[in-house]
Design a protein around this motif. Structure first.
Motif, short mmCIF file in Angstrom:
data_model
loop_
_atom_site.label_atom_id
_atom_site.label_comp_id
_atom_site.label_asym_id
_atom_site.label_seq_id
_atom_site.Cartn_x
_atom_site.Cartn_y
_atom_site.Cartn_z
N SER A 8 -0.59 13.53 2.38
CA SER A 8 -1.95 13.08 2.09
C SER A 8 -1.86 11.88 1.15
O SER A 8 -0.84 11.66 0.49
N VAL A 9 -2.94 11.09 1.09
CA VAL A 9 -2.90 9.87 0.30
C VAL A 9 -4.32 9.55 -0.17
O VAL A 9 -5.30 9.88 0.51
N ASP A 10 -4.42 8.90 -1.30
CA ASP A 10 -5.71 8.50 -1.85
C ASP A 10 -5.74 6.98 -1.95
O ASP A 10 -4.99 6.38 -2.71
N GLY A 11 -6.58 6.36 -1.13
CA GLY A 11 -6.75 4.91 -1.21
C GLY A 11 -5.87 4.08 -0.31
O GLY A 11 -6.07 2.88 -0.17
N GLY A 12 -4.89 4.68 0.33
CA GLY A 12 -4.04 3.97 1.28
C GLY A 12 -4.19 4.58 2.66
O GLY A 12 -4.90 5.58 2.84
N PRO A 13 -3.55 4.02 3.67
CA PRO A 13 -3.70 4.54 5.03
C PRO A 13 -2.94 5.84 5.26
O PRO A 13 -1.85 6.04 4.73
N LEU A 14 -3.54 6.72 6.04
CA LEU A 14 -2.91 7.95 6.48
C LEU A 14 -2.55 7.80 7.95
O LEU A 14 -3.40 7.45 8.77
N ILE A 15 -1.30 8.05 8.29
CA ILE A 15 -0.85 8.00 9.68
C ILE A 15 -0.84 9.43 10.20
O ILE A 15 -0.03 10.26 9.78
N GLU B 259 0.81 -1.21 0.00
CA GLU B 259 0.00 0.00 0.00
C GLU B 259 0.85 1.27 0.00
O GLU B 259 1.87 1.35 0.69
N HIS B 260 0.40 2.26 -0.72
CA HIS B 260 0.93 3.60 -0.56
C HIS B 260 0.32 4.21 0.70
O HIS B 260 -0.81 3.90 1.06
N PHE B 261 1.09 5.08 1.36
CA PHE B 261 0.62 5.67 2.61
C PHE B 261 1.22 7.05 2.75
O PHE B 261 2.06 7.48 1.95
N ALA B 262 0.77 7.76 3.76
CA ALA B 262 1.32 9.10 4.04
C ALA B 262 1.34 9.31 5.54
O ALA B 262 0.61 8.66 6.29
N VAL B 263 2.20 10.24 5.96
CA VAL B 263 2.31 10.62 7.37
C VAL B 263 1.99 12.11 7.45
O VAL B 263 2.52 12.91 6.69
N LYS B 264 1.13 12.47 8.39
CA LYS B 264 0.65 13.85 8.48
C LYS B 264 0.89 14.40 9.88
O LYS B 264 0.54 13.79 10.87
N GLN C 85 22.62 8.21 0.37
CA GLN C 85 23.33 7.14 1.06
C GLN C 85 22.59 6.73 2.33
O GLN C 85 22.39 5.53 2.58
N VAL C 86 22.17 7.70 3.12
CA VAL C 86 21.45 7.39 4.36
C VAL C 86 20.12 6.73 4.06
O VAL C 86 19.72 5.76 4.72
N ALA C 87 19.39 7.23 3.05
CA ALA C 87 18.11 6.62 2.68
C ALA C 87 18.31 5.17 2.26
O ALA C 87 17.51 4.29 2.63
N ASP C 88 19.34 4.90 1.49
CA ASP C 88 19.60 3.52 1.06
C ASP C 88 19.95 2.63 2.25
O ASP C 88 19.58 1.45 2.29
N GLU C 89 20.65 3.20 3.22
CA GLU C 89 21.04 2.41 4.39
C GLU C 89 19.86 2.08 5.29
O GLU C 89 19.72 0.95 5.76
N VAL C 90 19.01 3.06 5.56
CA VAL C 90 17.92 2.83 6.51
C VAL C 90 16.67 2.28 5.84
O VAL C 90 15.80 1.73 6.52
N ASP C 91 16.57 2.42 4.52
CA ASP C 91 15.37 1.99 3.80
C ASP C 91 15.76 1.21 2.55
O ASP C 91 15.41 1.59 1.42
N PRO C 92 16.47 0.09 2.71
CA PRO C 92 16.97 -0.63 1.53
C PRO C 92 15.86 -1.20 0.65
O PRO C 92 16.07 -1.40 -0.55
N ASP C 93 14.69 -1.43 1.23
CA ASP C 93 13.58 -1.97 0.44
C ASP C 93 12.70 -0.89 -0.16
O ASP C 93 11.72 -1.20 -0.86
N GLY C 94 13.00 0.37 0.11
CA GLY C 94 12.28 1.47 -0.53
C GLY C 94 10.89 1.72 0.00
O GLY C 94 10.04 2.23 -0.74
N LEU C 95 10.62 1.40 1.27
CA LEU C 95 9.28 1.63 1.82
C LEU C 95 8.87 3.09 1.68
O LEU C 95 7.78 3.39 1.19
N PHE C 96 9.73 4.01 2.08
CA PHE C 96 9.40 5.43 1.99
C PHE C 96 9.73 5.98 0.60
O PHE C 96 9.03 6.87 0.10
N ARG C 97 10.77 5.46 -0.04
CA ARG C 97 11.14 5.96 -1.37
C ARG C 97 10.06 5.66 -2.39
O ARG C 97 9.74 6.52 -3.23
N ASN C 98 9.46 4.48 -2.34
CA ASN C 98 8.53 4.05 -3.39
C ASN C 98 7.06 4.18 -3.03
O ASN C 98 6.21 4.13 -3.91
N ARG C 99 6.76 4.35 -1.73
CA ARG C 99 5.34 4.27 -1.33
C ARG C 99 4.83 5.50 -0.60
O ARG C 99 3.71 5.51 -0.12
N THR C 100 5.65 6.54 -0.52
CA THR C 100 5.18 7.82 0.00
C THR C 100 5.52 8.90 -1.00
O THR C 100 6.40 8.76 -1.84
#
Length: 497
Positions: A100-107, A83-88, A477-492
């Motif tokens: 904001s997000v359309d169709g996924g959860p908003l935290i 799911e795509h998501f957003a943090v507010k 570099q830091v994003a790749d280290e802490v988010d190697p699977d791309g949770l925030f890169r690809n889904r926010t």
């Protein structure tokens, strides 16, 4: 037959997992508050955006965690689906899909609104669920203040992650400069505490790096002594002569003001068919009364209204909320320019202002239009104060005075969004083009870093591309280290390094 039913059930569960259903998973297996689209808390939270375009996006549910542990649980569930998501935090970014997000959860961080002050040291822990006016009210009477933004309704979460420009920045740097430690839920659900000595690269990346590294649940910051302040607005009717005087005054204030307690924002505003065409100035002094002459370059121009007075900081934050236009579609863009010399100030500042007036003139038939441009001093002392506190991605060199220019368009009809998208690009793009030309002609300093300020950036602007290359590389570099699977890169949403 029972085996077939069991198999079909397992397949259905697998498909549900693949499709992603964080809302149902949390409802079924946790005590975390999850609001459905028909619930009052969902409806109320959706109204808490500065742009109606963000409110129009409908999350599948809104999740209201109360602790870092609950955020960790939410992240762990998100890692099991796609799911795509957003943090507010406060929802003040008008860029669609950033908070904001359309169709996924908003935290929503609404319930992470703690504020705990050590009155002996001024160490302040607060959560991203605070807005600036609410946090100021909690600190009122303590003798301490935080380095926040200028509009009370602003959420602290987005402000801090974008850097945060404050009335007190010449004294203390960016809002983020005073962060001593973060409580951060990483993309794998781990809770960590970045500081200058613990994961220092991550600590730096969080200061101007946006939502790329996880979810911050606590900011441990240094607060500063403060009593009553002085501030308010000056209102001027616009004339060509007033344009010249105010633009010259903000240029001179940026270079010559030596009192770091004094700050201004100089804003021109016009509304539909020129029913409004005015200048609104925000004045601030970190003390009960400014020394004589501090703001004379502005007050001597002859405002028709002057609301500046001695007040509490909490009162000033609440007073500023008149700028938030509920129910409007909002777009914000920005540019940073070198401060022109006195020799070229008329050509540069009046040229930029004429460009804004020319573009905004073509929008005045748009229903409900309110167009504004703000000239905000970015003196060398802000960069120096920020560097003295801690490193950040903005990493502005303290060798040149600058101006941060903010452009806003607010309008009523969502069908006008594509039109106004183009107008916004013309507005900031035209300023950027002029600045580059003046630099090539030697009329503006060429060897000056001119970052796009994240808190005011339009979604089409290349935030990370305007940072110094080494800082963009560090963020990636830091994003790749802490988010190697791309949770925030690809889904926010948001800018990605």
């Amino acid at each position: 037959m029972q085996s077939l039913v069991a198999l079909l059930g397992a397949v259905a569960s697998f498909i549900s997992l693949v499709k992603g259903d964080t809302c149902s998973e949390l409802r079924a297996n946790t005590n975390i508050e999850v609001s459905a689209p028909v619930s009052p808390s969902y409806i109320a939270e959706q109204t808490e955006y500065w742009s109606a375009s963000c409110s129009a996006l409908k999350p599948s549910c809104i999740i209201f965690p109360k602790s870092a542990a609950e955020v960790s649980t939410i992240i762990s569930v998100l890692n099991t689906n796609d799911e795509h998501f957003a943090v507010k935090s406060g929802g003040h970014s008008p860029n669609n899909y950033y908070a904001s997000v359309d169709g996924g959860p908003l935290i929503s961080t609404q319930n992470l609104d703690h504020a705990n002050l050590d009155p002996a040291t001024g160490i302040l822990d607060f959560g991203p669920g605070n807005r600036l006016d609410g946090l100021a009210r909690k600190l009122q009477g303590t003798g301490w203040t935080f380095v926040g933004g200028r509009i009370g309704n602003t959420g602290t979460g987005g402000l801090m992650l974008g850097g945060g420009l404050s009335y007190m920045s010449a004294q203390h740097g960016w809002s983020a400069s005073s962060v001593l430690e973060y409580e951060l839920v990483l993309p794998n659900g781990t809770i960590t505490y970045p500081s200058a000595t613990n994961h220092p690269n991550l600590f730096k990346a969080l200061k101007g790096g946006g939502n790329n590294f996880g979810i911050v649940t606590n900011y441990k910051t240094q607060a500063y002594p403060q009593g009553d302040v002085w501030g308010g607005n000056l209102l001027f009717l616009r004339t060509p002569a007033t344009d010249k005087k105010i633009l010259q005054a903000v240029r001179d204030f940026t270079e010559y003001n030596t009192d770091d307690r004094a700050a201004v924002i100089v804003t021109a505003e016009r509304a539909q068919v020129n029913l409004v065409d005015s200048w609104i100035l925000f004045l601030f002094y970190d003390g009960p009364t400014p020394p004589a002459g501090t703001f004379t370059n502005f007050t001597s121009i002859g405002p028709i209204t002057n609301t500046a007075r001695t007040r509490t900081y909490a009162d000033l934050m609440t007073f500023s909320n008149w700028v938030v236009l509920k129910g409007f579609q909002v777009q914000i863009g920005t540019e940073t320019i070198p401060l022109p010399s006195t020799t070229h100030s008329v050509e540069v500042l009046e040229g930029i202002h004429a460009h804004w007036r020319n573009i905004s003139l073509t929008t005045l038939a748009v229903p409900g239009i309110v167009a504004s441009i703000a000239y905000q001093p970015f003196p060398k002392r802000i960069a120096a104060a920020a560097r003295a506190k801690s490193p950040d991605l903005i990493d502005a060199n303290p060798d040149a005075d600058k101006l941060i220019i903010e452009m806003n368009y607010a309008f009523l009809n969502p069908f006008d969004y594509p039109l106004m998208d183009g107008k916004m690009q013309q507005t900031y793009g035209g300023i950027r083009e002029r600045v580059l030309n003046w630099q090539a002609e030697g009329k503006l300093a060429a060897d000056v870093d001119l970052p796009v300020f994240m808190n005011y950036g339009f979604y089409r602007q290349d935030y990370f591309g305007r940072l110094k290359p080494e800082n963009r590389a560090l963020a990636r570099q830091v994003a790749d280290e802490v988010d190697p699977d791309g949770l925030f890169r690809n889904r926010t949403g948001g800018w990605k390094p």
